[in-house]
Scaffold this motif. Structure first.
Motif, PDB file in Angstrom:
ATOM      1  N   GLN A   1     -31.118 -39.641  12.504  1.00  0.00           N
ATOM      2  CA  GLN A   1     -31.677 -38.885  11.271  1.00  0.00           C
ATOM      3  C   GLN A   1     -32.010 -37.433  11.980  1.00  0.00           C
ATOM      4  O   GLN A   1     -31.781 -36.492  11.384  1.00  0.00           O
ATOM      5  CB  GLN A   1     -32.697 -39.297  10.839  1.00  0.00           C
ATOM      6  CG  GLN A   1     -32.839 -40.735  10.237  1.00  0.00           C
ATOM      7  CD  GLN A   1     -32.514 -40.705   8.983  1.00  0.00           C
ATOM      8  OE1 GLN A   1     -31.788 -39.739   8.368  1.00  0.00           O
ATOM      9  NE2 GLN A   1     -32.880 -41.870   8.065  1.00  0.00           N
ATOM     10  N   LEU A   2     -32.704 -37.561  13.176  1.00  0.00           N
ATOM     11  CA  LEU A   2     -32.845 -36.531  13.937  1.00  0.00           C
ATOM     12  C   LEU A   2     -31.626 -35.519  14.361  1.00  0.00           C
ATOM     13  O   LEU A   2     -31.382 -34.420  14.084  1.00  0.00           O
ATOM     14  CB  LEU A   2     -33.656 -36.532  15.226  1.00  0.00           C
ATOM     15  CG  LEU A   2     -33.897 -35.669  16.248  1.00  0.00           C
ATOM     16  CD1 LEU A   2     -34.731 -34.529  15.670  1.00  0.00           C
ATOM     17  CD2 LEU A   2     -34.872 -36.189  17.364  1.00  0.00           C
ATOM     18  N   ASP A   3     -30.577 -36.252  14.783  1.00  0.00           N
ATOM     19  CA  ASP A   3     -29.282 -35.570  14.973  1.00  0.00           C
ATOM     20  C   ASP A   3     -28.870 -34.806  13.669  1.00  0.00           C
ATOM     21  O   ASP A   3     -28.128 -33.863  14.037  1.00  0.00           O
ATOM     22  CB  ASP A   3     -28.211 -36.635  15.572  1.00  0.00           C
ATOM     23  CG  ASP A   3     -28.420 -37.014  17.024  1.00  0.00           C
ATOM     24  OD1 ASP A   3     -29.252 -36.662  17.584  1.00  0.00           O
ATOM     25  OD2 ASP A   3     -27.561 -37.786  17.548  1.00  0.00           O
ATOM     26  N   ALA A   4     -28.989 -35.555  12.703  1.00  0.00           N
ATOM     27  CA  ALA A   4     -28.461 -34.958  11.571  1.00  0.00           C
ATOM     28  C   ALA A   4     -29.211 -33.490  11.148  1.00  0.00           C
ATOM     29  O   ALA A   4     -28.563 -32.658  10.689  1.00  0.00           O
ATOM     30  CB  ALA A   4     -28.644 -35.891  10.115  1.00  0.00           C
ATOM     31  N   ILE A   5     -30.459 -33.629  11.514  1.00  0.00           N
ATOM     32  CA  ILE A   5     -31.194 -32.321  11.190  1.00  0.00           C
ATOM     33  C   ILE A   5     -30.641 -31.115  11.960  1.00  0.00           C
ATOM     34  O   ILE A   5     -30.579 -29.960  11.770  1.00  0.00           O
ATOM     35  CB  ILE A   5     -32.723 -32.472  11.534  1.00  0.00           C
ATOM     36  CG1 ILE A   5     -33.220 -33.442  10.433  1.00  0.00           C
ATOM     37  CG2 ILE A   5     -33.382 -31.150  11.572  1.00  0.00           C
ATOM     38  CD1 ILE A   5     -34.665 -33.858  10.722  1.00  0.00           C
ATOM     39  N   LEU A   6     -30.382 -31.577  13.610  1.00  0.00           N
ATOM     40  CA  LEU A   6     -29.933 -30.681  14.250  1.00  0.00           C
ATOM     41  C   LEU A   6     -28.628 -30.400  14.250  1.00  0.00           C
ATOM     42  O   LEU A   6     -28.381 -28.951  14.109  1.00  0.00           O
ATOM     43  CB  LEU A   6     -30.118 -31.324  15.681  1.00  0.00           C
ATOM     44  CG  LEU A   6     -31.478 -31.692  16.485  1.00  0.00           C
ATOM     45  CD1 LEU A   6     -31.159 -32.603  17.434  1.00  0.00           C
ATOM     46  CD2 LEU A   6     -32.158 -30.598  16.656  1.00  0.00           C
TER      47      LEU A   6
ATOM     48  N   LEU B   1     -37.684 -30.148  10.634  1.00  0.00           N
ATOM     49  CA  LEU B   1     -38.033 -30.572  11.937  1.00  0.00           C
ATOM     50  C   LEU B   1     -39.676 -30.556  11.833  1.00  0.00           C
ATOM     51  O   LEU B   1     -40.119 -31.455  12.608  1.00  0.00           O
ATOM     52  CB  LEU B   1     -37.419 -29.530  13.129  1.00  0.00           C
ATOM     53  CG  LEU B   1     -38.001 -29.868  14.459  1.00  0.00           C
ATOM     54  CD1 LEU B   1     -37.480 -31.339  14.961  1.00  0.00           C
ATOM     55  CD2 LEU B   1     -37.368 -28.809  15.544  1.00  0.00           C
ATOM     56  N   ARG B   2     -40.091 -29.578  11.393  1.00  0.00           N
ATOM     57  CA  ARG B   2     -41.453 -29.666  11.312  1.00  0.00           C
ATOM     58  C   ARG B   2     -42.376 -30.599  10.599  1.00  0.00           C
ATOM     59  O   ARG B   2     -43.265 -31.254  11.276  1.00  0.00           O
ATOM     60  CB  ARG B   2     -41.902 -28.093  10.773  1.00  0.00           C
ATOM     61  CG  ARG B   2     -43.528 -27.735  10.982  1.00  0.00           C
ATOM     62  CD  ARG B   2     -43.890 -26.657  10.401  1.00  0.00           C
ATOM     63  NE  ARG B   2     -43.764 -26.771   9.036  1.00  0.00           N
ATOM     64  CZ  ARG B   2     -45.068 -27.261   8.088  1.00  0.00           C
ATOM     65  NH1 ARG B   2     -45.754 -27.708   8.429  1.00  0.00           N
ATOM     66  NH2 ARG B   2     -44.371 -27.184   6.808  1.00  0.00           N
ATOM     67  N   LEU B   3     -41.666 -30.856   9.597  1.00  0.00           N
ATOM     68  CA  LEU B   3     -42.209 -31.957   8.787  1.00  0.00           C
ATOM     69  C   LEU B   3     -41.884 -33.383   9.450  1.00  0.00           C
ATOM     70  O   LEU B   3     -42.846 -34.105   9.369  1.00  0.00           O
ATOM     71  CB  LEU B   3     -41.290 -32.206   7.367  1.00  0.00           C
ATOM     72  CG  LEU B   3     -41.785 -30.967   6.525  1.00  0.00           C
ATOM     73  CD1 LEU B   3     -40.742 -30.897   5.175  1.00  0.00           C
ATOM     74  CD2 LEU B   3     -43.350 -31.212   5.790  1.00  0.00           C
TER      75      LEU B   3
END
Lengths: 193, 193, 193, 193
Positions: C129-134, C83-85
């Motif tokens: 992609q963001l959802d995948a991180i979450l 997330l930070r990256l």
DNA sequence: TATGAATGAGTCTTCATTCAT
DNA sequence: TATGAATGAAGACTCATTCAT
């Protein structure tokens, strides 16, 4: 009604002149507006689009033929005489307005199929009047009973149109009105009983 | 001569198909090139410009009428019979190629005045043949001595053209060939002695 | 493939510059063509219409975010670190191209609903992609199990977008990159277990 | 003062309806005039130009948020509770007026930079109220002392705005009000001490 | 105050033709 | 001969704003 407003007629008349002078494909809306003495945008207060101007030109000018024709038919004359008067009238109206004759015989025919279909539906009223004369003639025994009305109509209109177009393409060099009686005679021979 | 090269004919035939399918105003050079199976630029090796293609279309296809007509005239028949055969031939040629009939009766007429003047000069050869029949008919006493040749030509051509155009605009719904004898009769009445 | 031709990229890059300089509503096709060093008509060999240029601008430039993001996700790091990256990457890409940042944050949003729907569907890949991180974070126990993924995505994207837009509207006066760690901290607090 | 005249409000309300129904780019002055039941020219007795109408729309409708918010802040509650009430209020106001929500979240954003700068200055009053809550929270120890007020404001406003826009773009298909507590929780986690 | 007819600046797109290869 | 990518001129239509009444 918008058609009674002076600007409507102003623009229609301007369109006839611009098309006669420049040809159908060079009759830009801006030229018509300038000729009419109004702004380009004003055109669109009276007409939906450019095509609408052209249809209106035909509609307005066609009435010159039809109104006269109605007077003639109402008169108490024989069908043959009506036919002669119709031919004379047709040639007279176009002789009196060489601008209009260029527009109807040459320029407006360059329009696309949609516009021509619209023009044809306006023309129909004229041809219906002609049909009425023919029917009356058959019934009165003046015209041949075997005659096919549609063909006779095409004979008459095709001939008148061809003579007129030829006159326009030859730059009005001969006198159209004086052709009327000979054309009448030829056509009458074709259809008489 | 360039007109004998295979690609010349390829392009002319492609033009007829494209114009019949899409209409005059939608017949872009690139569409004609594609239909002909050549590159856009190749067109300009065989034709000066787009107008030149259209003139060539008319020129090439008009010959269908004229060649047949010459055979008819050479035959040993009366002027009246020649007239009948000419009308039949005209209707037959167009009946056999509805693509061509759309192009000559509707689409090519949307061209500007210059192009139509060129088309008229091609047409002249055809009309000259018709004039010859009329002169022969007058001399032989078959047609009226008072007849104005030019008017008679306009009567005949105007009628044939009007009947044909009407047939095309009604999507070829009636049989054009079967009109021939009635049209002949009407026209003959008009001009016979 | 047409997208690999140099002119396609030339035009897309020209569009970014013209839109950034003149604003969305003042980005005429002729300006873009001039900036790209091609004729107006050339634009239409590579794009269907003006809207197609704008969609392509977004599409091409969005890939800058997405390609980087995929590298980050493939790395062997924790979801929080990812997330930070992601935030750092987002800020870095826009910091490096202030033209692009004007275009994405201000100008392209002036488009009509249809265009924005198209833009949203391009954006979706990024948000996926963001959802995948979450999801990964929830499963690994790093993020709260009660967390609503959609809301969390809106929290993160909404914040990043608001910070960036604010930076652009203040004419890039502060350093966007240096905001990353604070933004990350705020967002992480919101979603961590 | 002109803003208190009945026609002023008539026109502003008409504008909201026309924009919601037709979209920003299809909201012509003449449509607004017709919807308001006045002549086109009358608009210019109450507004300097079209942009002035749109600014007024935002100004008038924004007061719905601000007036409520002031009542909330004046109440004797904790900063966290004020934040929760503010979110609930924001969602409630937009839920109650889906026309307005379309206009603020989608349509008005299609305006150019100048108009958006004006809108932002109106929005500032709202954001100032939010800042006041945040400052109070930091001072009372409820919110983190390290918190950057501007970032926190962007976190909160960005999230609320993103959630709302998403709700509008999905055609109000889910219940916005019921999102409030989850959004509050996420945001509070981000900023609490 | 109120009207609404008139204004006119501004722009995307097409397509016949060219020319370097 | 043959190609086809590139050119660039040209025109219909919209709509915010004005002003005579």
């Amino acid at each position: 009604m918008k058609k009674e407003k002076p600007k409507y007629k102003q623009i229609v008349d301007a369109a006839v002149i611009v098309i006669a002078d420049n040809g159908y494909h060079q009759a830009q809306v801006s030229k018509i507006a300038k000729q009419a003495g109004v702004a380009d945008g004003t055109i669109y207060l009276y007409f939906k689009n450019k095509e609408d101007i052209l249809i209106s030109v035909f509609q307005e000018k066609m009435s010159l033929f039809i109104e006269n024709l109605q007077e003639i038919i109402q008169e108490d004359t024989t069908p043959s005489e009506k036919l002669r008067l119709m031919i004379e009238n047709h040639f007279k109206v176009l002789s009196n307005d060489t601008f209009l004759s260029r527009v109807t015989q040459l320029e407006l025919r360059q329009s696309n199929k949609d516009l021509r279909l619209q023009i044809n539906s306006i023309l129909k009223e004229y041809l219906d009047q002609l049909d009425a004369i023919l029917v009356e003639g058959v019934e009165s025994g003046a015209f041949s009973k075997e005659m096919d009305i549609r063909l006779a109509r095409q004979l008459i209109f095709g001939t008148i149109d061809e003579v007129t177009t030829s006159w326009v393409m030859k730059d009005h060099k001969f006198d159209l009105n004086s052709q009327a009686s000979k054309v009448y005679q030829l056509l009458l021979n074709g259809i008489k009983a």
